[in-house]
Design a protein around this motif. Sequence first.
Motif, PDB file in Angstrom:
ATOM      1  N   LEU A   1       0.851  -1.181   0.000  1.00 53.32           N
ATOM      2  CA  LEU A   1       0.000   0.000   0.000  1.00 53.32           C
ATOM      3  C   LEU A   1       0.889   1.234   0.000  1.00 53.32           C
ATOM      4  O   LEU A   1       2.030   1.189   0.442  1.00 53.32           O
ATOM      5  N   PRO A   2       0.367   2.353  -0.484  1.00 53.55           N
ATOM      6  CA  PRO A   2       1.170   3.586  -0.480  1.00 53.55           C
ATOM      7  C   PRO A   2       1.508   3.985   0.949  1.00 53.55           C
ATOM      8  O   PRO A   2       0.632   3.995   1.806  1.00 53.55           O
ATOM      9  N   HIS A   3       2.764   4.315   1.194  1.00 51.87           N
ATOM     10  CA  HIS A   3       3.202   4.805   2.504  1.00 51.87           C
ATOM     11  C   HIS A   3       2.880   3.839   3.640  1.00 51.87           C
ATOM     12  O   HIS A   3       2.704   4.250   4.775  1.00 51.87           O
ATOM     13  N   ALA A   4       2.720   2.565   3.340  1.00 53.48           N
ATOM     14  CA  ALA A   4       2.332   1.618   4.380  1.00 53.48           C
ATOM     15  C   ALA A   4       3.523   1.247   5.255  1.00 53.48           C
ATOM     16  O   ALA A   4       4.675   1.329   4.841  1.00 53.48           O
ATOM     17  N   SER A   5       3.211   0.806   6.470  1.00 48.63           N
ATOM     18  CA  SER A   5       4.255   0.330   7.360  1.00 48.63           C
ATOM     19  C   SER A   5       4.897  -0.917   6.744  1.00 48.63           C
ATOM     20  O   SER A   5       4.267  -1.656   6.017  1.00 48.63           O
ATOM     21  N   PRO A   6       6.192  -1.140   7.003  1.00 47.62           N
ATOM     22  CA  PRO A   6       6.923  -2.196   6.305  1.00 47.62           C
ATOM     23  C   PRO A   6       6.387  -3.595   6.621  1.00 47.62           C
ATOM     24  O   PRO A   6       5.877  -3.835   7.709  1.00 47.62           O
ATOM     25  N   ILE A   7       6.501  -4.479   5.647  1.00 48.43           N
ATOM     26  CA  ILE A   7       6.060  -5.860   5.818  1.00 48.43           C
ATOM     27  C   ILE A   7       7.184  -6.642   6.477  1.00 48.43           C
ATOM     28  O   ILE A   7       8.295  -6.695   5.967  1.00 48.43           O
TER      29      ILE A   7
ATOM     30  N   GLU B   1      -0.614   2.419  12.634  1.00 49.29           N
ATOM     31  CA  GLU B   1      -0.643   1.544  11.469  1.00 49.29           C
ATOM     32  C   GLU B   1       0.476   0.541  11.618  1.00 49.29           C
ATOM     33  O   GLU B   1       1.594   0.886  11.988  1.00 49.29           O
ATOM     34  N   GLN B   2       0.168  -0.740  11.357  1.00 54.20           N
ATOM     35  CA  GLN B   2       1.215  -1.743  11.365  1.00 54.20           C
ATOM     36  C   GLN B   2       0.823  -2.898  10.459  1.00 54.20           C
ATOM     37  O   GLN B   2      -0.289  -2.928   9.921  1.00 54.20           O
ATOM     38  N   TYR B   3       1.757  -3.807  10.270  1.00 57.36           N
ATOM     39  CA  TYR B   3       1.488  -4.988   9.450  1.00 57.36           C
ATOM     40  C   TYR B   3       1.194  -6.150  10.383  1.00 57.36           C
ATOM     41  O   TYR B   3       1.927  -6.373  11.342  1.00 57.36           O
TER      42      TYR B   3
ATOM     43  N   ASN C   1      -1.755  -4.840   6.114  1.00 52.91           N
ATOM     44  CA  ASN C   1      -1.566  -3.629   6.902  1.00 52.91           C
ATOM     45  C   ASN C   1      -2.881  -3.282   7.580  1.00 52.91           C
ATOM     46  O   ASN C   1      -3.938  -3.333   6.958  1.00 52.91           O
TER      47      ASN C   1
ATOM     48  N   ASN D   1       6.993  -2.089  13.932  1.00 53.58           N
ATOM     49  CA  ASN D   1       7.197  -0.969  13.024  1.00 53.58           C
ATOM     50  C   ASN D   1       5.884  -0.238  12.909  1.00 53.58           C
ATOM     51  O   ASN D   1       5.054  -0.551  12.064  1.00 53.58           O
ATOM     52  N   ILE D   2       5.714   0.723  13.766  1.00 56.40           N
ATOM     53  CA  ILE D   2       4.409   1.359  13.916  1.00 56.40           C
ATOM     54  C   ILE D   2       4.450   2.781  13.375  1.00 56.40           C
ATOM     55  O   ILE D   2       5.343   3.550  13.724  1.00 56.40           O
ATOM     56  N   ILE D   3       3.502   3.100  12.509  1.00 51.95           N
ATOM     57  CA  ILE D   3       3.347   4.459  12.000  1.00 51.95           C
ATOM     58  C   ILE D   3       2.168   5.100  12.721  1.00 51.95           C
ATOM     59  O   ILE D   3       1.103   4.496  12.834  1.00 51.95           O
TER      60      ILE D   3
ATOM     61  N   GLU E   1      -8.764   1.733   0.524  1.00 50.75           N
ATOM     62  CA  GLU E   1      -7.417   1.589  -0.043  1.00 50.75           C
ATOM     63  C   GLU E   1      -6.834   0.190   0.165  1.00 50.75           C
ATOM     64  O   GLU E   1      -5.797  -0.130  -0.405  1.00 50.75           O
TER      65      GLU E   1
ATOM     66  N   PHE F   1      -6.426  -1.163   3.530  1.00 48.69           N
ATOM     67  CA  PHE F   1      -6.062  -1.398   4.927  1.00 48.69           C
ATOM     68  C   PHE F   1      -7.157  -2.223   5.602  1.00 48.69           C
ATOM     69  O   PHE F   1      -8.339  -2.083   5.287  1.00 48.69           O
TER      70      PHE F   1
END
Lengths: 194, 194
Positions: A6-12, B64-66, B73, B150-152, B171, B173
């Motif tokens: 996803l755009p600007h998503a947190s890393p997998i 936001e996280q995976y 995500n 890895n949290i946004i 999108e 999520f």
Amino acid sequence: MQTSPLPHASPIPDDASLPEETLFSGKWLTLKKRGRWEYASRNNPGGAVIILAVTPDDKVIFVEQYRVSILANTIEMPAGLVGDLEGAEDEDVLLAAERALEEETGYACGRMEFVHEGPSSSGMSTEMIAFARAWDLKKVGKGGGDETENIIVHEVPRSEAGKWLFDRAAEGFSIDAKLFAGLWFIEHPEAHKR
Amino acid sequence: MQTSPLPHASPIPDDASLPEETLFSGKWLTLKKRGRWEYASRNNPGGAVIILAVTPDDKVIFVEQYRVSILANTIEMPAGLVGDLEGAEDEDVLLAAERALEEETGYACGRMEFVHEGPSSSGMSTEMIAFARAWDLKKVGKGGGDETENIIVHEVPRSEAGKWLFDRAAEGFSIDAKLFAGLWFIEHPEAHKR
């Protein structure tokens, strides 16, 4: 399931590319593992659907039952599993919602509208829960669930529903917070429209 | 856990008096069975807590996280496990909430208020999720979670938060409906007071 970033998503995390292992398969649930992450899955593939049901006289419908997993009486909204009937594994979520609403509450609806779908507890489970809004309710039966269920139906004036839920919680009923999500969806009927 | 019958409650099924069996014990989760009911339990006893956090400029905080369990995500509210730290198994839910809020978002709070606790998915899990409202937020760090996360952090104006969540869902999520419960609690700050 997400297949591209996803755009600007947190890393997998690296674990996501590891294979899924089955730790134990039960009759209804399977315990699985991917990397260091453990989670439970329902064996029926379709997930579950919660029905947002408001009667013609503006009462929200709740159902009460006993849940063996937590040894407690719960207040819930009407809900059903999707695709759990033999021969109907690809059952549509809205059809499952109509069926569950009528079985549990005795109400048929003129129209069932999809509102949302999301994980119920993404840290430990793959379960997906959908929400559907039932419109134009009409009483056609007595409800109460199928032969394995003992369901009591409660109809609560919409403006008092939140307070009513907290009153039941104070009495000892176990109340899933998703009911308050249900009230939010009922209070904001346009929010999911894109 | 309920120990005596509730007034006018739905009947307790026979399965509830059968012994609980362990089907499989993992590192983090255990698959259990009582009668014909299967369910998953977290091995940490305290459950989890979701934090309702609104900044001084009236923005709701999301993270936001995976999530490996669902390969997606997610947008969530800040949350933490209760009693998952070695030596702090009896950690109070509000202390766990304060710790998780600061770790994930970098915000400390002047006061943490208990709002609700209930099952996350009582048909398949014993997990209990609490909600706590953080008041008087103050930025004290950068957030982002511990070394395994890895949290946004997203801060969204309160009046737009519901629409923002549906936009993220569109999108791709994955959005737990408990976030809308969180918005309901934020919109009705007096409802849980008895």
